[in-house]
Design a protein around this motif. Structure first.
Motif, mmCIF file in Angstrom:
data_model
loop_
_atom_site.group_PDB
_atom_site.id
_atom_site.type_symbol
_atom_site.label_atom_id
_atom_site.label_comp_id
_atom_site.label_asym_id
_atom_site.label_seq_id
_atom_site.Cartn_x
_atom_site.Cartn_y
_atom_site.Cartn_z
ATOM 1 N N SER A 165 0.819 -1.209 0.000
ATOM 2 C CA SER A 165 0.000 0.000 0.000
ATOM 3 C C SER A 165 0.855 1.262 0.000
ATOM 4 C CB SER A 165 -0.912 0.001 1.231
ATOM 5 O OG SER A 165 -0.138 0.180 2.410
ATOM 6 N N THR A 166 0.203 2.375 -0.321
ATOM 7 C CA THR A 166 0.892 3.663 -0.295
ATOM 8 C C THR A 166 1.456 3.952 1.093
ATOM 9 O OG1 THR A 166 -0.489 4.554 -2.060
ATOM 10 C CG2 THR A 166 0.607 6.157 -0.627
ATOM 11 N N ALA A 167 0.661 3.724 2.117
ATOM 12 C CA ALA A 167 1.116 3.992 3.480
ATOM 13 C C ALA A 167 2.311 3.120 3.851
ATOM 14 C CB ALA A 167 -0.029 3.765 4.462
ATOM 15 N N LEU B 140 8.129 2.233 4.690
ATOM 16 C CA LEU B 140 9.327 1.452 4.376
ATOM 17 C C LEU B 140 10.426 2.329 3.779
ATOM 18 C CD1 LEU B 140 7.508 -1.654 2.898
ATOM 19 C CD2 LEU B 140 9.085 -1.725 4.852
ATOM 20 N N LEU B 141 10.025 3.282 2.952
ATOM 21 C CA LEU B 141 11.017 4.171 2.346
ATOM 22 C C LEU B 141 11.719 4.991 3.411
ATOM 23 C CD1 LEU B 141 12.375 5.293 -0.151
ATOM 24 C CD2 LEU B 141 10.454 6.866 -0.428
ATOM 25 N N ARG C 120 10.367 15.041 -7.090
ATOM 26 C CA ARG C 120 9.681 15.049 -5.800
ATOM 27 C C ARG C 120 10.020 13.828 -4.969
ATOM 28 N NH1 ARG C 120 3.779 12.498 -7.174
ATOM 29 N NH2 ARG C 120 4.549 11.222 -8.891
ATOM 30 N N ALA C 121 10.417 12.755 -5.644
ATOM 31 C CA ALA C 121 10.588 11.477 -4.962
ATOM 32 C C ALA C 121 11.742 11.487 -3.963
ATOM 33 C CB ALA C 121 10.788 10.353 -5.986
ATOM 34 N N GLY C 122 12.708 12.366 -4.167
ATOM 35 C CA GLY C 122 13.828 12.438 -3.239
ATOM 36 C C GLY C 122 13.411 12.752 -1.818
ATOM 37 N N ASN C 123 12.257 13.437 -1.666
ATOM 38 C CA ASN C 123 11.795 13.768 -0.323
ATOM 39 C C ASN C 123 11.469 12.532 0.502
ATOM 40 O OD1 ASN C 123 12.103 16.482 -0.677
ATOM 41 N ND2 ASN C 123 9.938 16.956 -0.844
ATOM 42 N N GLY C 124 11.142 11.429 -0.154
ATOM 43 C CA GLY C 124 10.873 10.193 0.577
ATOM 44 C C GLY C 124 12.113 9.662 1.270
ATOM 45 N N LEU C 125 13.279 9.825 0.643
ATOM 46 C CA LEU C 125 14.539 9.447 1.276
ATOM 47 C C LEU C 125 14.973 10.483 2.302
ATOM 48 C CD1 LEU C 125 16.532 8.213 -1.849
ATOM 49 C CD2 LEU C 125 15.871 6.802 0.094
ATOM 50 N N LEU C 126 14.689 11.736 2.018
ATOM 51 C CA LEU C 126 15.140 12.836 2.866
ATOM 52 C C LEU C 126 14.651 12.701 4.300
ATOM 53 C CD1 LEU C 126 16.458 15.659 3.139
ATOM 54 C CD2 LEU C 126 14.259 16.615 2.412
ATOM 55 N N ARG D 246 4.122 5.831 -6.204
ATOM 56 C CA ARG D 246 3.808 4.879 -5.146
ATOM 57 C C ARG D 246 3.878 5.525 -3.757
ATOM 58 N NH1 ARG D 246 6.092 -0.993 -5.539
ATOM 59 N NH2 ARG D 246 4.310 -1.199 -4.138
ATOM 60 N N MET D 247 4.714 6.530 -3.618
ATOM 61 C CA MET D 247 4.835 7.218 -2.353
ATOM 62 C C MET D 247 3.647 8.124 -2.069
ATOM 63 S SD MET D 247 7.805 9.941 -1.302
ATOM 64 C CE MET D 247 8.785 9.184 -2.588
ATOM 65 N N TYR D 248 3.150 8.779 -3.129
ATOM 66 C CA TYR D 248 2.102 9.775 -2.945
ATOM 67 C C TYR D 248 0.742 9.328 -3.439
ATOM 68 C CZ TYR D 248 6.046 12.816 -1.895
ATOM 69 O OH TYR D 248 7.168 13.363 -1.329
#
Length: 209
Positions: free
Chosen positions: A25-27, A32-33, A79-85, A204-206
């Motif tokens: 799921s997205t959540a 996990l990220l 935008r995806a870099g914020n998931g790692l940040l 997948r993150m958002y």
């Protein structure tokens, strides 16, 4: 591959497998990220310079190790870099943050810049650029170009997945920038996506398409 560190810690690989599953799921993907990014941050910061400072413990005085130099910078490729940040800031909350706004033209696969904001004095700081995917490498190369234009000299690039084609192009453009990743996957498909990959990390993150 020379210049590439694959973080093969069992927890990293376990969490990456869960992220790859299409039914995640997205959540769960977002959680996990954040978790895996903290583990990756541990590896990419392993060789930070240390000095000592005199402190007093409840028992005695001692010379204890402490980070040396200016605070490092995490550069998120939006935008995806914020998931790692977010997970990396959990580990290094005092780090400065840069944002680099790039999107991929789906026809040409070229990176288009729309935003850039970074701390001052990049030339005297370690900069760790983050983006979940190193696929065609167009966005990553453009981000490195921009950081170097602003004076950055000590840069590392951190991603979840890398394609061999992307690694080759990135290293041709920026051979001085070390790459850290959780996996080197098989190849790119005709649309420039990593195979087997995990899909579009930002979507997948958002929860977007």
């Amino acid at each position: 591959m020379n210049g590439v560190t694959v973080v093969d810690h069992p927890l990293v690989q376990h969490k990456l497998t869960l992220m790859r599953r299409k039914e995640t799921s997205t959540a769960s993907f977002r959680r996990l990220l954040r978790e895996i990014s903290t583990l990756l941050a541990y590896e990419v910061t392993r060789e930070l310079d240390l000095t000592t400072m005199r402190i007093e413990t409840p028992i005695m005085e001692m010379d204890a190790p402490i980070l040396e130099g200016k605070k490092l910078v995490f550069a998120s490729i939006l935008r995806a870099g914020n998931g790692l940040l977010e997970g990396m800031l959990d580990l290094v909350p005092a780090a400065r943050v840069a944002h680099i706004g790039l999107y991929r033209d789906h026809e040409t696969l070229e990176a288009i810049e729309y935003y850039f904001k970074a701390p001052e004095d990049l030339e005297n700081r370690l900069v760790i650029a983050v983006d979940p995917m190193l696929a065609t490498a167009n966005s990553a190369i453009a981000a490195m170009d921009k950081l170097k234009e602003r004076g950055a000299r000590n840069i590392r690039f951190l991603c979840l997945l890398a394609a061999p084609e992307g690694i080759r192009r990135f290293q041709e453009a920026h051979p001085d920038v070390a790459i850290f990743t959780a996996s080197i996957d098989e190849k790119l498909n005709e649309k420039g996506y990593i195979i087997p990959g995990l899909g579009d990390a930002g979507d997948r993150m958002y929860g977007t398409k």
